[in-house]
Design a protein around this motif. Sequence first.
Motif, PDB file in Angstrom:
ATOM      1  N   VAL A  41       0.713  -1.117  -0.079  1.00 30.31           N
ATOM      2  CA  VAL A  41       0.055  -0.072  -0.109  1.00 30.31           C
ATOM      3  C   VAL A  41       0.950   1.208  -0.012  1.00 30.31           C
ATOM      4  N   GLN A  47      -0.849   9.102   2.226  1.00 31.76           N
ATOM      5  CA  GLN A  47      -2.092   8.813   1.639  1.00 31.76           C
ATOM      6  C   GLN A  47      -2.956  10.017   1.838  1.00 31.76           C
ATOM      7  N   THR A  55      -8.375   1.881   3.082  1.00 30.06           N
ATOM      8  CA  THR A  55      -7.399   1.039   3.894  1.00 30.06           C
ATOM      9  C   THR A  55      -7.913   0.478   5.132  1.00 30.06           C
ATOM     10  N   VAL A 105      -7.606   0.724  -4.956  1.00 35.74           N
ATOM     11  CA  VAL A 105      -7.990   0.867  -3.445  1.00 35.74           C
ATOM     12  C   VAL A 105      -9.252   1.637  -3.669  1.00 35.74           C
TER      13      VAL A 105
END
Length: 217
Positions: A41, A47, A55, A105
């Motif tokens: 990830v 992020q 997530t 994702v």
Amino acid sequence: ATRASREPGWWTEFSGLPETAPMFFGLEMAASRVEEFDALVIPGLLQTEAYASATFFDAQFAERLPDSVLRERVAARMQRSALLLPREEKRFHFIIDEAALRRVVSTPQVMIEQCRALLDAAARPNVMIQVLPFTAGIHPGLWGSFVIQVFEHANQRDVVFVEGLWGELLVEQDAQVASYRQAFASLTQRALDTSRSRAIIGDIMRAWRAVESEPEA
């Protein structure tokens, strides 16, 4: 090695964080340099909110947490990034496996925004982002993701956090830390340089755009 974690920090306003969070965040705040490899990830510090939300909400396995706790953890991750990345006296070196960039994702739109955020982060003078391409083959990072907290002052030894199913595991033994340093050095050599890394992130972002624009069957 946990002296820094005893200092009150921004995380104290969040009540739903994992037990290891204060130690991890405290050392991260005190570190001169953060070296991180992520195999699956995007690194948490990089992020977007939408990616982080996916997530946390989609990857629960070891424990099922209330939505309110998950939302709080997303907010904490966003605050952590906002506080740390602008601090130009700190250095951040991220190596991201190509698989993390190509794994959807949530939605293609989330991945487009995430790739754009990576390019924005890479433009910061204190942030270095390298992509480890599939062509790198077998490499030391196949054992999993890890974060090295590097300290310049003599009274604090470098430490490593290894990501596991129940959170981050602290590695403090000098020999073990040295092994992770060697692994990160090897990954640095195998990864694309920063210019080519930005180029492949841009290519992957365009590929996600193409996926998003495809008509539904």
